[in-house]
Write a protein that holds these residues in place. Structure first.
Motif, PDB file in Angstrom:
ATOM      1  N   SER A  88      -2.460   9.795   3.648  1.00 44.60           N
ATOM      2  CA  SER A  88      -3.527   9.501   2.701  1.00 44.60           C
ATOM      3  C   SER A  88      -3.232   8.112   2.164  1.00 44.60           C
ATOM      4  O   SER A  88      -2.318   7.930   1.361  1.00 44.60           O
ATOM      5  CB  SER A  88      -3.550  10.538   1.570  1.00 44.60           C
ATOM      6  OG  SER A  88      -4.575  10.250   0.654  1.00 44.60           O
ATOM      7  N   LEU A  89      -3.959   7.128   2.618  1.00 45.09           N
ATOM      8  CA  LEU A  89      -3.592   5.731   2.407  1.00 45.09           C
ATOM      9  C   LEU A  89      -4.133   5.185   1.094  1.00 45.09           C
ATOM     10  O   LEU A  89      -5.273   5.461   0.715  1.00 45.09           O
ATOM     11  CB  LEU A  89      -4.124   4.860   3.555  1.00 45.09           C
ATOM     12  CG  LEU A  89      -3.324   4.859   4.855  1.00 45.09           C
ATOM     13  CD1 LEU A  89      -3.422   6.195   5.552  1.00 45.09           C
ATOM     14  CD2 LEU A  89      -3.819   3.762   5.777  1.00 45.09           C
ATOM     15  N   TRP A  90      -3.307   4.404   0.435  1.00 47.59           N
ATOM     16  CA  TRP A  90      -3.741   3.620  -0.711  1.00 47.59           C
ATOM     17  C   TRP A  90      -4.817   2.648  -0.233  1.00 47.59           C
ATOM     18  O   TRP A  90      -4.720   2.103   0.857  1.00 47.59           O
ATOM     19  CB  TRP A  90      -2.542   2.864  -1.282  1.00 47.59           C
ATOM     20  CG  TRP A  90      -2.785   2.258  -2.626  1.00 47.59           C
ATOM     21  CD1 TRP A  90      -3.068   0.965  -2.898  1.00 47.59           C
ATOM     22  CD2 TRP A  90      -2.760   2.933  -3.872  1.00 47.59           C
ATOM     23  NE1 TRP A  90      -3.227   0.780  -4.246  1.00 47.59           N
ATOM     24  CE2 TRP A  90      -3.044   1.980  -4.869  1.00 47.59           C
ATOM     25  CE3 TRP A  90      -2.528   4.263  -4.250  1.00 47.59           C
ATOM     26  CZ2 TRP A  90      -3.097   2.309  -6.216  1.00 47.59           C
ATOM     27  CZ3 TRP A  90      -2.581   4.585  -5.588  1.00 47.59           C
ATOM     28  CH2 TRP A  90      -2.864   3.615  -6.557  1.00 47.59           C
ATOM     29  N   MET A  96       0.848  -1.183   0.000  1.00 52.66           N
ATOM     30  CA  MET A  96       0.000   0.000   0.000  1.00 52.66           C
ATOM     31  C   MET A  96       0.880   1.229   0.000  1.00 52.66           C
ATOM     32  O   MET A  96       1.874   1.306   0.699  1.00 52.66           O
ATOM     33  CB  MET A  96      -0.880  -0.002   1.246  1.00 52.66           C
ATOM     34  CG  MET A  96      -1.776   1.205   1.339  1.00 52.66           C
ATOM     35  SD  MET A  96      -2.812   1.125   2.807  1.00 52.66           S
ATOM     36  CE  MET A  96      -1.568   1.194   4.051  1.00 52.66           C
ATOM     37  N   LEU A  97       0.509   2.237  -0.773  1.00 54.70           N
ATOM     38  CA  LEU A  97       1.283   3.457  -0.868  1.00 54.70           C
ATOM     39  C   LEU A  97       0.550   4.581  -0.177  1.00 54.70           C
ATOM     40  O   LEU A  97      -0.671   4.649  -0.156  1.00 54.70           O
ATOM     41  CB  LEU A  97       1.528   3.813  -2.337  1.00 54.70           C
ATOM     42  CG  LEU A  97       2.321   2.758  -3.118  1.00 54.70           C
ATOM     43  CD1 LEU A  97       2.404   3.172  -4.572  1.00 54.70           C
ATOM     44  CD2 LEU A  97       3.705   2.593  -2.538  1.00 54.70           C
ATOM     45  N   LEU A  98       1.315   5.506   0.375  1.00 50.50           N
ATOM     46  CA  LEU A  98       0.737   6.600   1.134  1.00 50.50           C
ATOM     47  C   LEU A  98       1.177   7.922   0.545  1.00 50.50           C
ATOM     48  O   LEU A  98       2.320   8.088   0.133  1.00 50.50           O
ATOM     49  CB  LEU A  98       1.200   6.541   2.602  1.00 50.50           C
ATOM     50  CG  LEU A  98       1.071   5.193   3.308  1.00 50.50           C
ATOM     51  CD1 LEU A  98       1.638   5.314   4.700  1.00 50.50           C
ATOM     52  CD2 LEU A  98      -0.364   4.773   3.362  1.00 50.50           C
ATOM     53  N   ASN A  99       0.282   8.887   0.529  1.00 52.23           N
ATOM     54  CA  ASN A  99       0.611  10.239   0.124  1.00 52.23           C
ATOM     55  C   ASN A  99       0.729  11.067   1.385  1.00 52.23           C
ATOM     56  O   ASN A  99      -0.256  11.257   2.090  1.00 52.23           O
ATOM     57  CB  ASN A  99      -0.482  10.795  -0.785  1.00 52.23           C
ATOM     58  CG  ASN A  99      -0.113  12.165  -1.316  1.00 52.23           C
ATOM     59  OD1 ASN A  99       1.027  12.592  -1.197  1.00 52.23           O
ATOM     60  ND2 ASN A  99      -1.087  12.837  -1.904  1.00 52.23           N
ATOM     61  N   ILE A 142      -5.789  10.728   8.965  1.00 54.32           N
ATOM     62  CA  ILE A 142      -5.644   9.431   8.299  1.00 54.32           C
ATOM     63  C   ILE A 142      -6.835   9.266   7.367  1.00 54.32           C
ATOM     64  O   ILE A 142      -7.982   9.292   7.820  1.00 54.32           O
ATOM     65  CB  ILE A 142      -5.618   8.253   9.291  1.00 54.32           C
ATOM     66  CG1 ILE A 142      -4.570   8.459  10.376  1.00 54.32           C
ATOM     67  CG2 ILE A 142      -5.343   6.949   8.555  1.00 54.32           C
ATOM     68  CD1 ILE A 142      -4.568   7.363  11.428  1.00 54.32           C
ATOM     69  N   SER A 143      -6.580   9.115   6.095  1.00 52.85           N
ATOM     70  CA  SER A 143      -7.673   8.951   5.142  1.00 52.85           C
ATOM     71  C   SER A 143      -7.234   8.000   4.038  1.00 52.85           C
ATOM     72  O   SER A 143      -6.048   7.733   3.853  1.00 52.85           O
ATOM     73  CB  SER A 143      -8.083  10.308   4.548  1.00 52.85           C
ATOM     74  OG  SER A 143      -6.978  10.916   3.895  1.00 52.85           O
ATOM     75  N   PHE A 144      -8.214   7.486   3.306  1.00 52.46           N
ATOM     76  CA  PHE A 144      -7.957   6.583   2.189  1.00 52.46           C
ATOM     77  C   PHE A 144      -8.286   7.297   0.887  1.00 52.46           C
ATOM     78  O   PHE A 144      -9.252   8.056   0.812  1.00 52.46           O
ATOM     79  CB  PHE A 144      -8.808   5.317   2.310  1.00 52.46           C
ATOM     80  CG  PHE A 144      -8.444   4.464   3.488  1.00 52.46           C
ATOM     81  CD1 PHE A 144      -7.459   3.499   3.385  1.00 52.46           C
ATOM     82  CD2 PHE A 144      -9.083   4.638   4.704  1.00 52.46           C
ATOM     83  CE1 PHE A 144      -7.118   2.718   4.478  1.00 52.46           C
ATOM     84  CE2 PHE A 144      -8.753   3.865   5.800  1.00 52.46           C
ATOM     85  CZ  PHE A 144      -7.766   2.904   5.684  1.00 52.46           C
ATOM     86  N   PHE A 145      -7.474   7.042  -0.126  1.00 58.63           N
ATOM     87  CA  PHE A 145      -7.687   7.673  -1.423  1.00 58.63           C
ATOM     88  C   PHE A 145      -7.529   6.633  -2.517  1.00 58.63           C
ATOM     89  O   PHE A 145      -6.515   5.938  -2.585  1.00 58.63           O
ATOM     90  CB  PHE A 145      -6.680   8.804  -1.641  1.00 58.63           C
ATOM     91  CG  PHE A 145      -6.747   9.412  -3.012  1.00 58.63           C
ATOM     92  CD1 PHE A 145      -7.865  10.118  -3.412  1.00 58.63           C
ATOM     93  CD2 PHE A 145      -5.696   9.265  -3.901  1.00 58.63           C
ATOM     94  CE1 PHE A 145      -7.940  10.676  -4.669  1.00 58.63           C
ATOM     95  CE2 PHE A 145      -5.754   9.818  -5.165  1.00 58.63           C
ATOM     96  CZ  PHE A 145      -6.879  10.526  -5.554  1.00 58.63           C
ATOM     97  N   ASN A 146      -8.539   6.514  -3.367  1.00 58.71           N
ATOM     98  CA  ASN A 146      -8.500   5.555  -4.469  1.00 58.71           C
ATOM     99  C   ASN A 146      -8.486   6.311  -5.794  1.00 58.71           C
ATOM    100  O   ASN A 146      -9.514   6.838  -6.225  1.00 58.71           O
ATOM    101  CB  ASN A 146      -9.716   4.627  -4.408  1.00 58.71           C
ATOM    102  CG  ASN A 146      -9.690   3.605  -5.534  1.00 58.71           C
ATOM    103  OD1 ASN A 146      -8.654   3.372  -6.146  1.00 58.71           O
ATOM    104  ND2 ASN A 146     -10.835   3.007  -5.814  1.00 58.71           N
ATOM    105  N   PRO A 147      -7.324   6.398  -6.460  1.00 58.99           N
ATOM    106  CA  PRO A 147      -7.243   7.138  -7.717  1.00 58.99           C
ATOM    107  C   PRO A 147      -7.711   6.341  -8.928  1.00 58.99           C
ATOM    108  O   PRO A 147      -7.760   6.867 -10.030  1.00 58.99           O
ATOM    109  CB  PRO A 147      -5.746   7.443  -7.827  1.00 58.99           C
ATOM    110  CG  PRO A 147      -5.096   6.276  -7.163  1.00 58.99           C
ATOM    111  CD  PRO A 147      -6.023   5.852  -6.051  1.00 58.99           C
TER     112      PRO A 147
END
Length: 308
Positions: free
Chosen positions: A16-18, A1-4, A114-119
Motif C-alpha cells: 500500500s504505497l504512500w 515514500m512509505l509503504l504499508n 499494489i495500491s496507493f493510500f493517502n491518509p
C-alpha cells in the motif's frame, strides 16, 4: 515514500504505497557521453572535418570557426534548458500511477496487491496542490505499521535522443529489495516499469492458498521450479509425493486456470499437464475427453504443479 505492507505469503508482501514517490536525478549520461564518448584526438579530428567542409564551401576561415563555436554553444544551451526545469519527478510518478491503474483495469484481478493510500486530509491535499507542492503530509500516528520505503531515480540516457533511464526501488524492513529499471521517453518509460512491478507482485507465488469447493487447497508448484516439466506423468507424481503432495485433479486444473496467473492460480488452459495414474490433462484436446492416457501422447513435454 512509505509503504504499508501486509504479508500475502512468507516471501512476498502486498504493497500500500504512500502517494508521493521521490525521484532522484542521477548522472546526465547524455552530457557524459558527449564529454567522454570520444578522445581529444577524435574530437579534434571531427572539428577539423567540419571546418574543412565549411572552407571547401567557400566560407571565411575566421567566420567558420566562430560559426562552429556558436552552433556548439546553442546545442549545449538548449540541453541545459531542457534538463534544468522542475517537474520530471512529478511526470515519472504520475505516469507510473496512471500506467499501473490502466494495467489493473485491463487485467482486473480479484485482489489488488499494489495500491496507493493517502491518509492526508483532503483540505491539506488541496492546499498543497494550490501551492504547486507535492504531497508530503505525514503525521506521526501514520507511521504505525509502515515498514518499507520506495524511491526512484532517473538519468538522461546516452545518445541524447530525449530518453531517460528510470529505476524504481522498493525496500522493506525485512531486508527484501525489489528493483525495476527501463529506458524510454519520459512520458512512456514508467509504463514498462509499472508492467514489471505488476508482474512481480501480482503473479502467483508459491505456495499459494486458494479455496476450492469450500476447502483450502495449497498450490505448491514443483520441487525445483514454479512449473515443473517431465517426459511422463509418473515422474511428476513421484516428484509431488517426495514433498508430501499430489497432482491436481482435472477439476482442480480447471479451477486453477479460471483463477489464472494474477489470482493465485496458474494458466493451465493450454499444453499438457500431468495427472495421477499415468494420465494427462489435455485441455486443447477436448474430444472425446481432455483426460488422456500416457500411451496416447508421445514425445511431448508435460507440465505439472503439486497441491496439498
Amino acid at each position: 515514500m512509505l509503504l504499508n505492507i501486509t504479508s500475502r505469503a512468507d516471501h512476498l508482501p502486498e504493497l500500500s504505497l504512500w502517494p508521493t514517490i521521490p525521484f532522484i536525478r542521477g548522472q546526465d549520461l547524455c552530457q557524459y557521453q558527449d564529454a567522454y564518448g570520444q578522445s581529444r584526438a577524435q574530437q579534434a579530428q571531427e572539428f577539423s572535418r567540419e571546418l574543412g567542409a565549411l572552407l571547401q564551401g567557400g566560407a571565411d576561415p575566421k567566420q567558420s570557426v566562430e560559426l562552429l563555436e556558436t552552433v556548439d554553444k546553442l546545442i549545449q544551451q538548449g540541453r541545459r534548458q531542457a534538463t534544468s526545469g522542475f517537474g520530471m519527478d512529478m511526470l515519472l510518478e504520475s505516469s507510473f500511477k496512471a500506467a499501473l491503474d490502466r494495467i489493473y483495469d485491463e487485467v482486473h484481478p480479484k485482489t489488488r496487491h499494489i495500491s496507493f493510500f493517502n491518509p492526508a486530509p483532503l483540505n491539506e491535499l488541496v492546499r498543497e496542490l494550490r501551492n504547486q507542492k507535492r504531497q508530503g503530509y505525514l503525521d506521526a500516528s501514520l507511521l504505525k505499521g509502515l515498514n518499507a520505503v520506495a524511491w526512484g531515480s532517473y538519468s538522461y540516457s546516452p545518445g541524447c535522443k530525449g530518453e531517460v533511464v528510470a529505476a524504481l526501488h522498493f525496500e522493506t524492513d525485512k531486508g527484501q529489495t525489489f528493483n525495476f529499471q527501463a529506458r524510454g521517453l519520459p512520458e512512456s518509460v514508467m509504463h514498462t516499469i509499472a508492467s514489471q512491478a505488476f508482474q512481480q507482485f501480482q503473479k502467483t507465488h508459491f505456495p499459494s492458498m486458494v479455496t476450492y469447493r469450500g476447502q483450502k487447497l495449497q498450490l505448491l508448484g514443483s520441487p525445483g521450479a514454479p512449473i515443473g516439466e517431465v517426459s511422463a506423468p509418473r515422474k511428476a507424481e513421484h516428484a509431488c509425493q517426495s514433498i508430501q503432495a499430489r497432482l491436481p485433479t482435472p477439476g482442480e486444473y480447471v479451477f486453477l486456470s479460471e483463477l489464472g496467473d494474477w489470482n493465485g492460480g496458474i494458466n493451465a488452459a493450454k499444453g499438457l499437464w500431468a495427472l495421477s495414474k499415468e494420465r494427462i490433462w489435455a485441455p486443447e484436446m477436448p474430444h472425446p475427453s481432455p483426460v488422456r492416457t500416457a500411451d496416447e501422447i508421445h514425445g511431448a513435454d508435460i507440465r505439472y504443479v503439486c497441491v496439498r
